[in-house]
Scaffold this active site. Structure first.
Site, PDB file in Angstrom:
ATOM      1  N   HIS A 171     -42.443  22.830  38.960  1.00  0.00           N
ATOM      2  CA  HIS A 171     -41.731  21.716  38.009  1.00  0.00           C
ATOM      3  C   HIS A 171     -40.533  22.259  37.170  1.00  0.00           C
ATOM      4  CE1 HIS A 171     -45.987  19.988  37.268  1.00  0.00           C
ATOM      5  NE2 HIS A 171     -46.250  21.403  37.654  1.00  0.00           N
ATOM      6  N   GLU A 195     -43.503  26.296  35.980  1.00  0.00           N
ATOM      7  CA  GLU A 195     -42.354  25.381  35.257  1.00  0.00           C
ATOM      8  C   GLU A 195     -40.993  26.356  35.475  1.00  0.00           C
ATOM      9  OE1 GLU A 195     -42.208  22.459  33.571  1.00  0.00           O
ATOM     10  OE2 GLU A 195     -44.512  21.869  33.327  1.00  0.00           O
ATOM     11  N   HIS A 204     -43.308  18.702  41.795  1.00  0.00           N
ATOM     12  CA  HIS A 204     -44.219  17.831  41.085  1.00  0.00           C
ATOM     13  C   HIS A 204     -43.869  16.384  41.691  1.00  0.00           C
ATOM     14  CE1 HIS A 204     -45.766  16.470  36.997  1.00  0.00           C
ATOM     15  NE2 HIS A 204     -46.389  16.055  37.647  1.00  0.00           N
ATOM     16  N   ASP A 240     -39.366  15.863  39.103  1.00  0.00           N
ATOM     17  CA  ASP A 240     -38.908  17.297  38.929  1.00  0.00           C
ATOM     18  C   ASP A 240     -39.544  18.031  40.021  1.00  0.00           C
ATOM     19  OD1 ASP A 240     -41.569  16.723  37.577  1.00  0.00           O
ATOM     20  OD2 ASP A 240     -41.555  18.823  36.710  1.00  0.00           O
TER      21      ASP A 240
END
Ligand SMILES: [Zn+2]
Length: 204
Positions: A45, A127, A163, A173
């Protein structure tokens, strides 16, 4: 003795699903994974808070339910969100961990991959601090690649996707600027372990 040391010298000594070299920032936003499920997918992400601003602590605050929703107009749009990822990679490559890999983090939302729904059940959420469709830093790829290899030592991570690939139309993303060929190269893994379309798009 039934246990024998594995020969690989860079064995990562995961501690109950926590990476030994990650900065631990435990999040309350997690739950149990379905019993007996294989953790076989890594989901990449991007996030920055406020969007496009790097280096602050608002991602940590969001994932630990301590964000001041009134501190920025954007925060009002996500007010009350209870989310998390297992890992965050800062712009300088620093690795933060919020949820044990053994537990189910809340990063993917409504999602689907190769015949299975609810990707949070069987995936690791990572992330990268950044903005979708904007380039990421080389140290982030280096940390991500090392993390993926460390994960694959302990869990049967078969594929790494974005994602955007498990929630198409809903999420974008990490986006067009994410360099999948670079990530594939740094991991040393074959292209089949990454989203096919992403590698094709990037090389055209
Ligand atoms: Zn995402």
């Amino acid at each position: 003795m039934s246990t024998e040391p594995r020969p690989h010298p860079s064995n990562t000594h995961w501690q109950e699903g926590w990476h030994p070299h990650a900065t631990r920032t435990p999040s309350p936003n997690f739950g149990p994974r379905p019993q007996g499920i294989a953790i076989d997918l890594a989901v990449v992400h991007s996030i920055s808070l406020p969007p496009g601003q790097y280096g602050g602590n608002d991602i940590q605050r969001l994932f630990t339910n301590t964000l001041d929703w009134d501190a920025h107009p954007y925060f009002d749009l996500i007010r009350g969100a209870e989310v998390s990822a297992h890992f965050v990679v800062r712009r300088d490559g620093q690795l933060l961990q919020f949820v044990s890999v053994l537990d189910r983090a809340w990063h993917a939302g409504r999602s689907h991959w190769q015949g299975r729904d609810n990707c949070n059940d069987f995936s690791v959420g990572i992330e990268l601090e950044g903005l979708e469709h904007t380039p990421f830093e080389v140290p982030q790829y280096e940390t991500l690649a090392r993390l993926l290899r460390d994960l694959a030592e302990a869990w049967p991570i078969a594929q790494t996707v974005g994602h955007e690939h498990i929630a198409p139309g809903r999420k974008q993303d990490p986006g067009k600027a994410f360099d999948w060929p670079l990530l594939a190269s740094l991991t040393g893994w074959p292209a089949k372990r990454f989203p096919h379309s992403a590698l094709l798009d990037s090389s055209s």
